[in-house]
Design a protein around this motif. Structure first.
Motif, PDB file in Angstrom:
ATOM      1  N   ALA A 141      16.811  40.896   5.900  1.00 51.07           N
ATOM      2  CA  ALA A 141      18.187  40.426   6.099  1.00 51.07           C
ATOM      3  C   ALA A 141      18.662  39.585   4.916  1.00 51.07           C
ATOM      4  CB  ALA A 141      18.303  39.638   7.406  1.00 51.07           C
ATOM      5  N   ASN A 142      18.270  39.996   3.733  1.00 49.86           N
ATOM      6  CA  ASN A 142      18.653  39.290   2.504  1.00 49.86           C
ATOM      7  C   ASN A 142      19.116  40.321   1.485  1.00 49.86           C
ATOM      8  OD1 ASN A 142      18.936  37.320   0.434  1.00 49.86           O
ATOM      9  ND2 ASN A 142      16.866  37.788  -0.283  1.00 49.86           N
ATOM     10  N   ARG A 143      20.428  40.423   1.285  1.00 46.47           N
ATOM     11  CA  ARG A 143      20.964  41.466   0.425  1.00 46.47           C
ATOM     12  C   ARG A 143      20.909  41.058  -1.051  1.00 46.47           C
ATOM     13  NH1 ARG A 143      26.238  43.625  -1.381  1.00 46.47           N
ATOM     14  NH2 ARG A 143      26.006  45.903  -1.501  1.00 46.47           N
ATOM     15  N   THR A 144      20.466  41.981  -1.873  1.00 43.18           N
ATOM     16  CA  THR A 144      20.499  41.832  -3.315  1.00 43.18           C
ATOM     17  C   THR A 144      20.603  43.237  -3.899  1.00 43.18           C
ATOM     18  OG1 THR A 144      19.399  40.829  -5.230  1.00 43.18           O
ATOM     19  CG2 THR A 144      17.983  41.879  -3.600  1.00 43.18           C
ATOM     20  N   TYR A 145      20.575  43.359  -5.222  1.00 40.38           N
ATOM     21  CA  TYR A 145      20.651  44.700  -5.802  1.00 40.38           C
ATOM     22  C   TYR A 145      19.411  45.501  -5.412  1.00 40.38           C
ATOM     23  CZ  TYR A 145      18.621  41.757  -9.591  1.00 40.38           C
ATOM     24  OH  TYR A 145      17.918  40.833 -10.320  1.00 40.38           O
ATOM     25  N   ALA A 146      19.643  46.811  -5.143  1.00 39.35           N
ATOM     26  CA  ALA A 146      18.596  47.655  -4.566  1.00 39.35           C
ATOM     27  C   ALA A 146      17.363  47.739  -5.447  1.00 39.35           C
ATOM     28  CB  ALA A 146      19.150  49.055  -4.293  1.00 39.35           C
ATOM     29  N   ASN A 147      17.553  47.774  -6.761  1.00 44.37           N
ATOM     30  CA  ASN A 147      16.391  47.865  -7.653  1.00 44.37           C
ATOM     31  C   ASN A 147      15.810  46.490  -7.976  1.00 44.37           C
ATOM     32  OD1 ASN A 147      18.500  47.054  -9.315  1.00 44.37           O
ATOM     33  ND2 ASN A 147      18.049  48.509 -10.960  1.00 44.37           N
ATOM     34  N   GLY A 148      16.115  45.516  -7.098  1.00 49.40           N
ATOM     35  CA  GLY A 148      15.488  44.202  -7.181  1.00 49.40           C
ATOM     36  C   GLY A 148      14.945  43.752  -5.844  1.00 49.40           C
ATOM     37  N   THR A 149      14.902  44.667  -4.862  1.00 48.44           N
ATOM     38  CA  THR A 149      14.397  44.341  -3.525  1.00 48.44           C
ATOM     39  C   THR A 149      12.883  44.493  -3.477  1.00 48.44           C
ATOM     40  OG1 THR A 149      14.730  46.622  -2.796  1.00 48.44           O
ATOM     41  CG2 THR A 149      16.533  45.085  -2.404  1.00 48.44           C
ATOM     42  N   ALA A 150      12.276  44.042  -2.385  1.00 48.70           N
ATOM     43  CA  ALA A 150      10.847  44.227  -2.180  1.00 48.70           C
ATOM     44  C   ALA A 150      10.530  45.722  -2.195  1.00 48.70           C
ATOM     45  CB  ALA A 150      10.417  43.616  -0.853  1.00 48.70           C
ATOM     46  N   GLY A 151       9.468  46.078  -2.896  1.00 49.12           N
ATOM     47  CA  GLY A 151       9.081  47.485  -3.004  1.00 49.12           C
ATOM     48  C   GLY A 151       9.703  48.200  -4.180  1.00 49.12           C
ATOM     49  N   SER A 152      10.586  47.528  -4.919  1.00 49.40           N
ATOM     50  CA  SER A 152      11.180  48.141  -6.106  1.00 49.40           C
ATOM     51  C   SER A 152      10.266  47.945  -7.311  1.00 49.40           C
ATOM     52  CB  SER A 152      12.552  47.530  -6.403  1.00 49.40           C
ATOM     53  OG  SER A 152      12.426  46.181  -6.821  1.00 49.40           O
ATOM     54  N   ILE A 153      10.404  48.837  -8.296  1.00 53.38           N
ATOM     55  CA  ILE A 153       9.909  48.557  -9.631  1.00 53.38           C
ATOM     56  C   ILE A 153      11.078  47.869 -10.308  1.00 53.38           C
ATOM     57  CG2 ILE A 153       8.927  49.488 -11.741  1.00 53.38           C
ATOM     58  CD1 ILE A 153       7.221  49.791  -9.159  1.00 53.38           C
ATOM     59  N   TYR A 154      10.955  46.590 -10.530  1.00 47.76           N
ATOM     60  CA  TYR A 154      12.104  45.718 -10.794  1.00 47.76           C
ATOM     61  C   TYR A 154      13.014  46.257 -11.891  1.00 47.76           C
ATOM     62  CZ  TYR A 154      14.866  41.558 -11.655  1.00 47.76           C
ATOM     63  OH  TYR A 154      15.912  40.686 -11.810  1.00 47.76           O
ATOM     64  N   LYS A 155      14.314  46.331 -11.554  1.00 47.86           N
ATOM     65  CA  LYS A 155      15.377  46.755 -12.448  1.00 47.86           C
ATOM     66  C   LYS A 155      15.201  48.207 -12.929  1.00 47.86           C
ATOM     67  CE  LYS A 155      18.258  43.230 -13.229  1.00 47.86           C
ATOM     68  NZ  LYS A 155      18.497  42.747 -14.567  1.00 47.86           N
ATOM     69  N   GLN A 156      14.382  49.001 -12.181  1.00 50.39           N
ATOM     70  CA  GLN A 156      14.129  50.355 -12.637  1.00 50.39           C
ATOM     71  C   GLN A 156      14.131  51.384 -11.514  1.00 50.39           C
ATOM     72  OE1 GLN A 156      10.757  52.633 -15.427  1.00 50.39           O
ATOM     73  NE2 GLN A 156      10.829  50.421 -15.335  1.00 50.39           N
ATOM     74  N   LEU A 157      13.376  51.152 -10.439  1.00 53.57           N
ATOM     75  CA  LEU A 157      13.261  52.118  -9.357  1.00 53.57           C
ATOM     76  C   LEU A 157      13.478  51.425  -8.014  1.00 53.57           C
ATOM     77  CD1 LEU A 157      10.025  53.937 -10.606  1.00 53.57           C
ATOM     78  CD2 LEU A 157      12.345  54.872 -10.668  1.00 53.57           C
ATOM     79  N   SER A 158      14.539  51.800  -7.308  1.00 50.48           N
ATOM     80  CA  SER A 158      14.779  51.257  -5.972  1.00 50.48           C
ATOM     81  C   SER A 158      13.771  51.845  -4.986  1.00 50.48           C
ATOM     82  CB  SER A 158      16.203  51.598  -5.515  1.00 50.48           C
ATOM     83  OG  SER A 158      17.160  51.082  -6.398  1.00 50.48           O
ATOM     84  N   PRO A 159      13.395  51.113  -3.935  1.00 50.30           N
ATOM     85  CA  PRO A 159      12.472  51.652  -2.940  1.00 50.30           C
ATOM     86  C   PRO A 159      13.148  52.687  -2.044  1.00 50.30           C
ATOM     87  CG  PRO A 159      13.202  49.477  -2.283  1.00 50.30           C
ATOM     88  CD  PRO A 159      13.771  49.728  -3.650  1.00 50.30           C
ATOM     89  N   LEU A 160      12.340  53.537  -1.439  1.00 48.91           N
ATOM     90  CA  LEU A 160      12.851  54.584  -0.554  1.00 48.91           C
ATOM     91  C   LEU A 160      13.231  54.026   0.815  1.00 48.91           C
ATOM     92  CD1 LEU A 160      10.183  57.336  -1.358  1.00 48.91           C
ATOM     93  CD2 LEU A 160      12.510  57.139  -2.293  1.00 48.91           C
ATOM     94  N   ALA A 161      12.734  52.846   1.154  1.00 49.14           N
ATOM     95  CA  ALA A 161      13.023  52.233   2.454  1.00 49.14           C
ATOM     96  C   ALA A 161      12.799  50.735   2.328  1.00 49.14           C
ATOM     97  CB  ALA A 161      12.117  52.817   3.543  1.00 49.14           C
ATOM     98  N   ASN A 162      13.232  49.997   3.360  1.00 52.43           N
ATOM     99  CA  ASN A 162      13.042  48.547   3.405  1.00 52.43           C
ATOM    100  C   ASN A 162      12.275  48.188   4.675  1.00 52.43           C
ATOM    101  OD1 ASN A 162      13.120  45.786   3.404  1.00 52.43           O
ATOM    102  ND2 ASN A 162      15.339  45.608   3.679  1.00 52.43           N
ATOM    103  N   PRO A 163      10.923  48.174   4.601  1.00 48.83           N
ATOM    104  CA  PRO A 163      10.116  47.822   5.769  1.00 48.83           C
ATOM    105  C   PRO A 163       9.715  46.356   5.803  1.00 48.83           C
ATOM    106  CG  PRO A 163       8.745  48.841   4.108  1.00 48.83           C
ATOM    107  CD  PRO A 163      10.107  48.672   3.500  1.00 48.83           C
ATOM    108  N   SER A 164      10.548  45.483   5.257  1.00 48.82           N
ATOM    109  CA  SER A 164      10.210  44.063   5.147  1.00 48.82           C
ATOM    110  C   SER A 164      10.072  43.400   6.515  1.00 48.82           C
ATOM    111  CB  SER A 164      11.284  43.326   4.347  1.00 48.82           C
ATOM    112  OG  SER A 164      11.335  43.797   3.022  1.00 48.82           O
TER     113      SER A 164
END
Length: 253
Positions: A141-164
């Motif tokens: 429940a914490n919005r930020t840019y998708a390629n900076g979320t948990a499970g991302s390769i930072y600033k490069q690859l967004s995750p396929l899901a958010n299972p946080s």
């Protein structure tokens, strides 16, 4: 030819100077939220190298000066200590399977990137932005840019899901890292690829990296060999990240 090379270098330097961190933030699409059950600690396989067993940090060193790591160990948990900086394994690795369990503190405040920020650098080629960062952050429940979320390769690859899971609960990463390979002249023979399961949910599926993490500008490769695994001290004393049960299996690939 020398003139063309010089002009290209000047143009690249000017472009880099004009870049902003926001240029590489991707906000949509947002990873879909997936609910998972409680984490059951995963014991290391018989052939694993245990990087943290809950007792000490003897296998880790300060990235800044190579001195012994000074993060705190208590009740089987390793926690970032204020002002001690990034730490990395004393041992160097190429390709591997990695298991890490991590926790954002309960009751954390802030929003966006200022809420439980840390990271795992799969191959630490230096300090600062140098390395390939698997992002750690509170994405519940914490919005930020998708390629900076948990499970991302930072600033490069967004995750396929958010299972946080909520802050205060343990989370896990299971990673298959295929290190990049380089020709003798430093050009890329094989780019790095990564597969990541977060809390048992696939968030990176044999994804191809464009180079190490950069906070500003596009990633690009520079030749390197075996490298340590780095854990990030992002410098937020109000939200120290904790780790436990870290192990790795070296892969021949």
């Amino acid at each position: 030819m020398k003139t063309l090379v010089l002009l290209a270098a000047i143009f690249a330097a000017q472009s880099s100077a004009q870049s902003k961190p926001e240029d590489t933030e991707v906000w949509a699409p947002e990873p879909a939220v997936v609910t998972t059950g409680p984490l059951a600690p995963a014991p290391p396989p018989s052939d694993a190298i245990v990087l943290f067993d809950g007792r000490d940090v003897l296998g880790w060193e300060s990235v800044q000066d190579g001195s012994p790591a000074r993060w705190l160990v208590h009740d089987g948990v390793m926690t970032v200590a204020k002002g001690t900086g990034n730490i990395q394994t004393r041992q160097r690795f190429a390709s591997y399977q990695l298991h890490v369990e991590w926790r954002v503190p309960a009751g954390i405040m802030g929003e966006g990137q200022a809420r439980g920020n840390s990271g795992i650098f799969l191959a630490s080629t230096g300090d600062g932005d140098l390395g390939y960062e698997l992002q750690i952050i509170d994405s519940y429940a914490n919005r930020t840019y998708a390629n900076g979320t948990a499970g991302s390769i930072y600033k490069q690859l967004s995750p396929l899901a958010n299972p946080s899971r909520p802050p205060g609960e343990w989370q896990s990463y299971d990673v298959v890292w295929a290190a990049p390979m380089f020709h003798a002249d430093g050009s890329v023979e094989r780019p790095a690829t990564i597969t990541v399961l977060m809390n048992g949910v696939l968030v990176q599926d044999h994804a191809v990296l464009s180079g190490p993490t950069r906070y500003v500008g596009a990633p690009r490769y520079a030749a390197h060999g075996r490298a340590p695994i780095k854990l990030q001290d992002h410098g937020d004393p109000s939200a120290p990240i904790s780790f436990r049960n870290i192990w790795v299996r070296e892969l021949n690939r």
